[in-house]
Write a protein that holds these residues in place. Structure first.
Motif, PDB file in Angstrom:
ATOM      1  N   TYR A 162       0.803  -1.216   0.000  1.00 46.69           N
ATOM      2  CA  TYR A 162       0.000   0.000   0.000  1.00 46.69           C
ATOM      3  C   TYR A 162       0.836   1.266   0.000  1.00 46.69           C
ATOM      4  CZ  TYR A 162      -3.583  -3.265   1.556  1.00 46.69           C
ATOM      5  OH  TYR A 162      -4.434  -4.325   1.654  1.00 46.69           O
ATOM      6  N   ARG A 163       0.230   2.327  -0.456  1.00 46.99           N
ATOM      7  CA  ARG A 163       0.755   3.673  -0.232  1.00 46.99           C
ATOM      8  C   ARG A 163      -0.007   4.211   0.966  1.00 46.99           C
ATOM      9  NH1 ARG A 163       1.632   7.001  -5.500  1.00 46.99           N
ATOM     10  NH2 ARG A 163       2.987   8.022  -4.003  1.00 46.99           N
ATOM     11  N   THR A 164       0.559   5.207   1.630  1.00 48.54           N
ATOM     12  CA  THR A 164      -0.085   5.711   2.843  1.00 48.54           C
ATOM     13  C   THR A 164      -0.175   7.232   2.847  1.00 48.54           C
ATOM     14  OG1 THR A 164       2.002   5.839   4.076  1.00 48.54           O
ATOM     15  CG2 THR A 164       0.761   3.770   4.236  1.00 48.54           C
ATOM     16  N   LEU A 165      -1.206   7.688   3.530  1.00 47.42           N
ATOM     17  CA  LEU A 165      -1.329   9.099   3.905  1.00 47.42           C
ATOM     18  C   LEU A 165      -1.194   9.142   5.406  1.00 47.42           C
ATOM     19  CD1 LEU A 165      -4.442  10.433   1.950  1.00 47.42           C
ATOM     20  CD2 LEU A 165      -2.034  10.830   1.439  1.00 47.42           C
ATOM     21  N   PRO A 166      -0.223   9.857   5.931  1.00 48.60           N
ATOM     22  CA  PRO A 166       0.877  10.508   5.237  1.00 48.60           C
ATOM     23  C   PRO A 166       1.910   9.470   4.799  1.00 48.60           C
ATOM     24  CG  PRO A 166       1.185  10.746   7.594  1.00 48.60           C
ATOM     25  CD  PRO A 166      -0.125  10.032   7.396  1.00 48.60           C
ATOM     26  N   GLU A 167       2.817   9.900   3.955  1.00 42.02           N
ATOM     27  CA  GLU A 167       3.857   8.989   3.477  1.00 42.02           C
ATOM     28  C   GLU A 167       4.715   8.485   4.637  1.00 42.02           C
ATOM     29  OE1 GLU A 167       7.588   9.060   0.384  1.00 42.02           O
ATOM     30  OE2 GLU A 167       5.879  10.356  -0.034  1.00 42.02           O
ATOM     31  N   ASN A 168       5.058   9.396   5.554  1.00 42.08           N
ATOM     32  CA  ASN A 168       5.791   9.028   6.773  1.00 42.08           C
ATOM     33  C   ASN A 168       4.761   8.869   7.883  1.00 42.08           C
ATOM     34  OD1 ASN A 168       8.392   9.224   5.580  1.00 42.08           O
ATOM     35  ND2 ASN A 168       8.180  11.439   5.663  1.00 42.08           N
ATOM     36  N   VAL A 169       4.396   7.628   8.136  1.00 44.06           N
ATOM     37  CA  VAL A 169       3.291   7.321   9.041  1.00 44.06           C
ATOM     38  C   VAL A 169       3.642   7.676  10.484  1.00 44.06           C
ATOM     39  CG1 VAL A 169       1.836   5.466   9.935  1.00 44.06           C
ATOM     40  CG2 VAL A 169       2.462   5.510   7.515  1.00 44.06           C
ATOM     41  N   GLU A 170       2.679   8.283  11.130  1.00 46.35           N
ATOM     42  CA  GLU A 170       2.797   8.617  12.557  1.00 46.35           C
ATOM     43  C   GLU A 170       2.076   7.545  13.367  1.00 46.35           C
ATOM     44  OE1 GLU A 170       2.558  13.439  12.008  1.00 46.35           O
ATOM     45  OE2 GLU A 170       0.701  12.311  12.128  1.00 46.35           O
ATOM     46  N   THR A 171       2.423   7.450  14.640  1.00 43.77           N
ATOM     47  CA  THR A 171       1.714   6.541  15.535  1.00 43.77           C
ATOM     48  C   THR A 171       1.162   7.337  16.712  1.00 43.77           C
ATOM     49  OG1 THR A 171       3.742   6.006  16.737  1.00 43.77           O
ATOM     50  CG2 THR A 171       3.114   4.514  14.941  1.00 43.77           C
ATOM     51  N   ASP A 172       0.125   6.786  17.295  1.00 43.24           N
ATOM     52  CA  ASP A 172      -0.448   7.443  18.471  1.00 43.24           C
ATOM     53  C   ASP A 172       0.295   6.990  19.730  1.00 43.24           C
ATOM     54  OD1 ASP A 172      -1.454   4.924  19.170  1.00 43.24           O
ATOM     55  OD2 ASP A 172      -3.550   5.481  18.910  1.00 43.24           O
ATOM     56  N   GLN A 173      -0.183   7.421  20.885  1.00 48.24           N
ATOM     57  CA  GLN A 173       0.483   7.120  22.146  1.00 48.24           C
ATOM     58  C   GLN A 173       0.474   5.632  22.490  1.00 48.24           C
ATOM     59  OE1 GLN A 173      -1.675   9.496  21.455  1.00 48.24           O
ATOM     60  NE2 GLN A 173      -1.078  11.421  22.388  1.00 48.24           N
ATOM     61  N   GLU A 174      -0.412   4.871  21.826  1.00 44.52           N
ATOM     62  CA  GLU A 174      -0.490   3.425  22.051  1.00 44.52           C
ATOM     63  C   GLU A 174       0.278   2.634  20.997  1.00 44.52           C
ATOM     64  OE1 GLU A 174      -1.978   2.023  24.670  1.00 44.52           O
ATOM     65  OE2 GLU A 174      -2.533   3.983  25.465  1.00 44.52           O
ATOM     66  N   GLY A 175       0.928   3.336  20.080  1.00 51.51           N
ATOM     67  CA  GLY A 175       1.687   2.661  19.030  1.00 51.51           C
ATOM     68  C   GLY A 175       0.878   2.281  17.806  1.00 51.51           C
ATOM     69  N   LEU A 176      -0.368   2.745  17.714  1.00 48.78           N
ATOM     70  CA  LEU A 176      -1.211   2.445  16.556  1.00 48.78           C
ATOM     71  C   LEU A 176      -0.927   3.440  15.430  1.00 48.78           C
ATOM     72  CD1 LEU A 176      -4.640   1.719  18.275  1.00 48.78           C
ATOM     73  CD2 LEU A 176      -2.784   0.134  17.742  1.00 48.78           C
ATOM     74  N   ARG A 177      -0.865   2.917  14.214  1.00 51.01           N
ATOM     75  CA  ARG A 177      -0.576   3.732  13.041  1.00 51.01           C
ATOM     76  C   ARG A 177      -1.738   4.672  12.743  1.00 51.01           C
ATOM     77  NH1 ARG A 177       3.418   0.987   9.634  1.00 51.01           N
ATOM     78  NH2 ARG A 177       2.406   1.878   7.789  1.00 51.01           N
ATOM     79  N   MET A 178      -1.411   5.941  12.534  1.00 49.35           N
ATOM     80  CA  MET A 178      -2.414   6.932  12.134  1.00 49.35           C
ATOM     81  C   MET A 178      -2.186   7.183  10.646  1.00 49.35           C
ATOM     82  SD  MET A 178      -2.614   9.536  15.387  1.00 49.35           S
ATOM     83  CE  MET A 178      -0.890  10.006  15.394  1.00 49.35           C
ATOM     84  N   GLU A 179      -2.875   6.421   9.824  1.00 48.88           N
ATOM     85  CA  GLU A 179      -2.656   6.414   8.387  1.00 48.88           C
ATOM     86  C   GLU A 179      -3.942   6.068   7.649  1.00 48.88           C
ATOM     87  OE1 GLU A 179      -0.115   3.106   7.306  1.00 48.88           O
ATOM     88  OE2 GLU A 179      -1.513   1.688   8.226  1.00 48.88           O
ATOM     89  N   MET A 180      -3.954   6.336   6.373  1.00 46.18           N
ATOM     90  CA  MET A 180      -4.968   5.809   5.465  1.00 46.18           C
ATOM     91  C   MET A 180      -4.198   5.143   4.334  1.00 46.18           C
ATOM     92  SD  MET A 180      -7.696   8.885   5.167  1.00 46.18           S
ATOM     93  CE  MET A 180      -8.339   9.662   6.642  1.00 46.18           C
ATOM     94  N   VAL A 181      -4.569   3.894   4.031  1.00 41.73           N
ATOM     95  CA  VAL A 181      -3.878   3.184   2.951  1.00 41.73           C
ATOM     96  C   VAL A 181      -4.694   3.245   1.673  1.00 41.73           C
ATOM     97  CG1 VAL A 181      -2.644   1.668   4.561  1.00 41.73           C
ATOM     98  CG2 VAL A 181      -4.793   0.900   3.546  1.00 41.73           C
ATOM     99  N   TYR A 182      -3.966   3.147   0.556  1.00 39.74           N
ATOM    100  CA  TYR A 182      -4.596   3.112  -0.777  1.00 39.74           C
ATOM    101  C   TYR A 182      -3.573   2.514  -1.739  1.00 39.74           C
ATOM    102  CZ  TYR A 182      -1.781   7.301  -1.770  1.00 39.74           C
ATOM    103  OH  TYR A 182      -0.745   8.183  -1.950  1.00 39.74           O
ATOM    104  N   THR A 183      -3.967   2.300  -2.965  1.00 41.84           N
ATOM    105  CA  THR A 183      -3.051   1.802  -3.970  1.00 41.84           C
ATOM    106  C   THR A 183      -3.267   2.544  -5.269  1.00 41.84           C
ATOM    107  OG1 THR A 183      -2.121  -0.190  -4.971  1.00 41.84           O
ATOM    108  CG2 THR A 183      -4.521  -0.065  -4.856  1.00 41.84           C
ATOM    109  N   GLN A 184      -2.248   2.528  -6.130  1.00 44.35           N
ATOM    110  CA  GLN A 184      -2.384   3.176  -7.432  1.00 44.35           C
ATOM    111  C   GLN A 184      -1.872   2.263  -8.512  1.00 44.35           C
ATOM    112  OE1 GLN A 184      -0.513   6.972  -6.334  1.00 44.35           O
ATOM    113  NE2 GLN A 184      -2.486   7.866  -6.826  1.00 44.35           N
TER     114      GLN A 184
END
Length: 190
Positions: free
Chosen positions: A168-190
């Motif tokens: 997948y590609r992600t928004l944002p490209e450099n994925v951030e995580t929350d305080q619990e370590g969960l990825r804050m991202e949206m995935v998609y493909t092109q």
């Protein structure tokens, strides 16, 4: 999964939401702010909104409140199960359609017939038989069980998963995580 994953515990906003709104242009209002983790477990809209406001300075929309229990279920699962974090990823249907449509947002609202037709045409380019599959699901499940646009959105996620094969590609490209370590991202493909 079309559910916010990775929640902030303060006034900060998720970069994935900000970037999605920028990319979507005329469809940007479809990306509503994710709740703060403090709002989870609230039993009324006013309680959830007040909890959210306490940590972020902003209330909570009715739309967000109506799926708050689902957000809480996903949050609980992913915080407890590290393996699930590898396979359950956040998507946003309008980002999926934007990507499947060569980086062009849908012109019509998905709740309208012309918006459904527009999205089905995009899906047909990537999955022949998409229209027939949607109709089969509609015949099997009445409208009170599942709305037509929800079927179309689910198929967009399935088509994306099939095309991406995990790449997948992600928004944002450099994925951030929350305080619990969960990825804050949206995935998609092109």
């Amino acid at each position: 999964m079309d559910i916010p994953i990775g929640l902030t515990d303060d006034e900060s906003v998720r970069t994935c939401d900000v970037e999605a709104r920028k990319l979507l242009g005329n469809r940007r209002s479809s990306v509503f702010p994710a709740p703060r983790r403090a709002a989870l477990g609230a039993t009324s809209h006013s309680e959830a909104s007040e909890r959210n406001r306490h940590v972020s300075g902003k209330g909570l929309s009715q739309q967000t409140f109506h799926i708050l229990h689902k957000i809480a279920e996903v949050d609980t699962l992913l915080r407890a199960d590290r393996r699930a974090r590898q396979v359950i990823r956040e998507v946003h249907p309008e980002i999926l359609f934007w990507a499947l449509n060569n980086d062009v947002s849908m012109a019509k609202r998905k709740k309208r017939s012309e918006g459904i037709r527009e999205r089905v045409m995009v899906l047909e380019r990537h999955y022949k038989g998409a229209a027939e599959l949607i109709e089969q699901v509609r015949r099997k499940h009445p409208r009170h069980e599942v709305a037509r646009d929800d079927i179309v959105d689910a198929l967009a996620a399935a088509v994306t998963a099939r095309m991406a094969q995990g790449g997948y590609r992600t928004l944002p490209e450099n994925v951030e995580t929350d305080q619990e370590g969960l990825r804050m991202e949206m995935v998609y493909t092109q």
